[in-house]
Scaffold this motif. Structure first.
Motif, PDB file in Angstrom:
ATOM      1  N   PRO A  81      -3.544  35.216  12.170  1.00 32.12           N
ATOM      2  CA  PRO A  81      -3.635  34.859  13.600  1.00 32.12           C
ATOM      3  C   PRO A  81      -2.680  33.738  13.991  1.00 32.12           C
ATOM      4  N   ALA A  82      -2.606  32.705  13.139  1.00 25.17           N
ATOM      5  CA  ALA A  82      -1.699  31.592  13.437  1.00 25.17           C
ATOM      6  C   ALA A  82      -0.243  32.041  13.379  1.00 25.17           C
ATOM      7  N   ILE A  83       0.069  32.888  12.376  1.00 27.27           N
ATOM      8  CA  ILE A  83       1.439  33.389  12.246  1.00 27.27           C
ATOM      9  C   ILE A  83       1.817  34.232  13.455  1.00 27.27           C
ATOM     10  N   GLN A  84       0.912  35.114  13.869  1.00 31.76           N
ATOM     11  CA  GLN A  84       1.186  35.966  15.023  1.00 31.76           C
ATOM     12  C   GLN A  84       1.323  35.144  16.295  1.00 31.76           C
ATOM     13  N   SER A  85       0.514  34.082  16.395  1.00 31.70           N
ATOM     14  CA  SER A  85       0.610  33.197  17.558  1.00 31.70           C
ATOM     15  C   SER A  85       1.960  32.498  17.593  1.00 31.70           C
ATOM     16  N   THR A  86       2.430  32.063  16.411  1.00 32.14           N
ATOM     17  CA  THR A  86       3.739  31.403  16.330  1.00 32.14           C
ATOM     18  C   THR A  86       4.857  32.364  16.707  1.00 32.14           C
ATOM     19  N   ILE A  87       4.753  33.609  16.212  1.00 27.87           N
ATOM     20  CA  ILE A  87       5.770  34.608  16.534  1.00 27.87           C
ATOM     21  C   ILE A  87       5.784  34.885  18.043  1.00 27.87           C
ATOM     22  N   LYS A  88       4.596  35.034  18.615  1.00 27.56           N
ATOM     23  CA  LYS A  88       4.505  35.292  20.053  1.00 27.56           C
ATOM     24  C   LYS A  88       5.077  34.127  20.843  1.00 27.56           C
ATOM     25  N   GLN A  89       4.747  32.899  20.402  1.00 32.64           N
ATOM     26  CA  GLN A  89       5.245  31.722  21.107  1.00 32.64           C
ATOM     27  C   GLN A  89       6.759  31.643  21.014  1.00 32.64           C
ATOM     28  N   ALA A  90       7.292  31.958  19.827  1.00 32.72           N
ATOM     29  CA  ALA A  90       8.748  31.918  19.659  1.00 32.72           C
ATOM     30  C   ALA A  90       9.424  32.926  20.591  1.00 32.72           C
ATOM     31  N   LYS A  91       8.796  34.109  20.734  1.00 35.24           N
ATOM     32  CA  LYS A  91       9.362  35.124  21.612  1.00 35.24           C
ATOM     33  C   LYS A  91       9.303  34.698  23.066  1.00 35.24           C
ATOM     34  N   GLN A  92       8.257  33.910  23.421  1.00 36.95           N
ATOM     35  CA  GLN A  92       8.050  33.527  24.808  1.00 36.95           C
ATOM     36  C   GLN A  92       8.681  32.175  25.140  1.00 36.95           C
ATOM     37  N   GLN A  93       9.184  31.461  24.138  1.00 38.99           N
ATOM     38  CA  GLN A  93       9.746  30.143  24.376  1.00 38.99           C
ATOM     39  C   GLN A  93      11.204  30.250  24.818  1.00 38.99           C
ATOM     40  N   VAL A  94      11.589  29.408  25.766  1.00 40.64           N
ATOM     41  CA  VAL A  94      12.991  29.326  26.171  1.00 40.64           C
ATOM     42  C   VAL A  94      13.359  27.846  26.220  1.00 40.64           C
ATOM     43  N   ASN A  95      14.510  27.514  25.639  1.00 41.32           N
ATOM     44  CA  ASN A  95      14.931  26.123  25.472  1.00 41.32           C
ATOM     45  C   ASN A  95      16.007  25.758  26.487  1.00 41.32           C
ATOM     46  N   LEU A  96      15.722  24.719  27.256  1.00 41.95           N
ATOM     47  CA  LEU A  96      16.630  24.254  28.301  1.00 41.95           C
ATOM     48  C   LEU A  96      17.127  22.865  27.959  1.00 41.95           C
ATOM     49  N   SER A  97      18.428  22.665  28.048  1.00 44.53           N
ATOM     50  CA  SER A  97      19.035  21.349  27.833  1.00 44.53           C
ATOM     51  C   SER A  97      19.719  20.914  29.120  1.00 44.53           C
ATOM     52  N   LEU A  98      19.464  19.683  29.533  1.00 45.69           N
ATOM     53  CA  LEU A  98      20.071  19.193  30.773  1.00 45.69           C
ATOM     54  C   LEU A  98      20.065  17.668  30.777  1.00 45.69           C
ATOM     55  N   PRO A  99      20.886  17.051  31.630  1.00 47.46           N
ATOM     56  CA  PRO A  99      20.911  15.594  31.706  1.00 47.46           C
ATOM     57  C   PRO A  99      19.592  15.052  32.246  1.00 47.46           C
ATOM     58  N   PRO A 100      19.137  13.913  31.741  1.00 48.04           N
ATOM     59  CA  PRO A 100      17.873  13.346  32.222  1.00 48.04           C
ATOM     60  C   PRO A 100      17.839  13.165  33.739  1.00 48.04           C
ATOM     61  N   ALA A 101      18.951  12.735  34.333  1.00 43.07           N
ATOM     62  CA  ALA A 101      18.963  12.468  35.778  1.00 43.07           C
ATOM     63  C   ALA A 101      18.778  13.745  36.585  1.00 43.07           C
ATOM     64  N   ILE A 102      19.328  14.870  36.101  1.00 41.24           N
ATOM     65  CA  ILE A 102      19.159  16.140  36.817  1.00 41.24           C
ATOM     66  C   ILE A 102      17.694  16.557  36.789  1.00 41.24           C
ATOM     67  N   LEU A 103      17.053  16.380  35.639  1.00 38.87           N
ATOM     68  CA  LEU A 103      15.630  16.696  35.566  1.00 38.87           C
ATOM     69  C   LEU A 103      14.824  15.790  36.482  1.00 38.87           C
ATOM     70  N   GLN A 104      15.094  14.497  36.421  1.00 42.12           N
ATOM     71  CA  GLN A 104      14.302  13.524  37.167  1.00 42.12           C
ATOM     72  C   GLN A 104      14.448  13.661  38.677  1.00 42.12           C
ATOM     73  N   PHE A 105      15.673  13.863  39.159  1.00 42.02           N
ATOM     74  CA  PHE A 105      15.910  13.796  40.600  1.00 42.02           C
ATOM     75  C   PHE A 105      16.130  15.141  41.276  1.00 42.02           C
ATOM     76  N   VAL A 106      16.349  16.203  40.489  1.00 41.38           N
ATOM     77  CA  VAL A 106      16.631  17.503  41.097  1.00 41.38           C
ATOM     78  C   VAL A 106      15.567  18.550  40.776  1.00 41.38           C
TER      79      VAL A 106
END
Length: 290
Positions: A81-106
């Motif tokens: 169950p834990a392994i399947q949950s991790t696999i599902k989470q990995a499939k559903q996860q999306v990683n976003l990288s951005l400058p702190p100021a863009i996140l904070q103010f935009v």
């Protein structure tokens, strides 16, 4: 016995009680099962499992190995169950990288909209001014201000980030001409842009690397800065005393060609393009002049 395949063979033989039955459980043919069992028996001075009167008989060694195989199977089942949950989470996860100021103010005030639209997606945000390595999958999507990008990246240009020169609204009234100073990002040399300002000869007395904190320092009356309109508009104490003749860079939403067709990546990019284009006028909104 080091191979999980061998343990699976023992489990199948124990469950089916015949070579043909074990072959069916494993999805292989009878001959392959017989060959694998023969190979397994050859590895030990005592046969692990033999056929006697069409019945499979495990030796004492075989029973010990079978006990180990059952324990391994039980451990795997408990972790599935834990392994399947991790696999599902990995499939559903999306990683976003951005400058702190863009996140904070935009983007900070609209992230709830993305969560409401896509409740099954885990949005993992990394705030950094460095460009994440998309080749190494450090991020799936990046938002960056840049005037030069790698040709292979898939990108959407949003708008330039406009700049201006800012100070506290009472800074000049509270400072003599010899006391007015600049706040800059680096201490190596005087920035070339100082020459275009109304105070090109004012000294540099404060260096603050962090972009947002430079605006905060100017808002606290500690000096003058060249800053971004999209940040300065959030500090009501700041006034723009001169425009900048250039923009910092263009704002982009980028991904790697290998990821542009991934469903969650497409959803995130479309969301970012929509909300940031709606905010384009706010990103470059002029601040009240002095």
């Amino acid at each position: 016995m080091q191979s999980w395949d061998d343990f699976q063979l023992l489990l199948a033989l124990n469950s089916a009680h015949t070579l043909r039955g074990a072959a069916k459980l494993l999805g292989i043919n009878h001959t392959t099962v017989a060959r694998r069992l023969h190979s397994l028996n050859q590895r030990y001075p005592i046969a692990v499992c033999t056929t006697t009167q069409n019945k499979l008989v495990f030796s004492e060694l075989g029973e010990q190995l079978l006990t180990t195989a059952k324990a391994m199977q039980a451990q795997l089942q408990s972790q599935l169950p834990a392994i399947q949950s991790t696999i599902k989470q990995a499939k559903q996860q999306v990683n976003l990288s951005l400058p702190p100021a863009i996140l904070q103010f935009v983007l900070m005030d609209v992230l709830s909209e993305f969560q409401a639209l896509h409740p099954d997606i885990l949005l993992n945000i990394n705030t950094t001014y460095a460009l994440s390595d998309l080749d190494s999958s450090e991020a799936d999507v990046v938002v960056r201000a840049s005037d030069q990008l790698d040709d292979y990246l898939v990108g959407h240009r949003l708008c330039p980030i406009s700049l201006g020169y800012f100070m506290h609204r009472d800074y000049l009234n509270n400072s003599s001409e010899k006391d007015i100073t600049w706040i800059v990002a680096h201490s190596q040399s005087r920035p070339a842009w100082l020459a275009e300002t109304p105070f090109p000869n004012a000294s540099v007395n404060l260096v603050i690397e962090d972009l947002v904190l430079r605006h905060q320092a100017a808002a606290n009356g500690l000096g003058m800065i060249r800053g971004a309109h999209y940040i300065a508009q959030h500090f009501p104490q700041l006034v723009e005393f001169a425009p900048s003749s250039d923009s910092f860079a263009d704002l982009w939403v980028l991904t790697h060609p290998n990821k542009q067709s991934l469903p969650n990546v497409k959803k995130l990019i479309q969301f970012l393009l929509t909300v940031m284009r709606n905010k384009q006028s706010l990103i470059n909104q002029k601040v009240k002049s002095a």
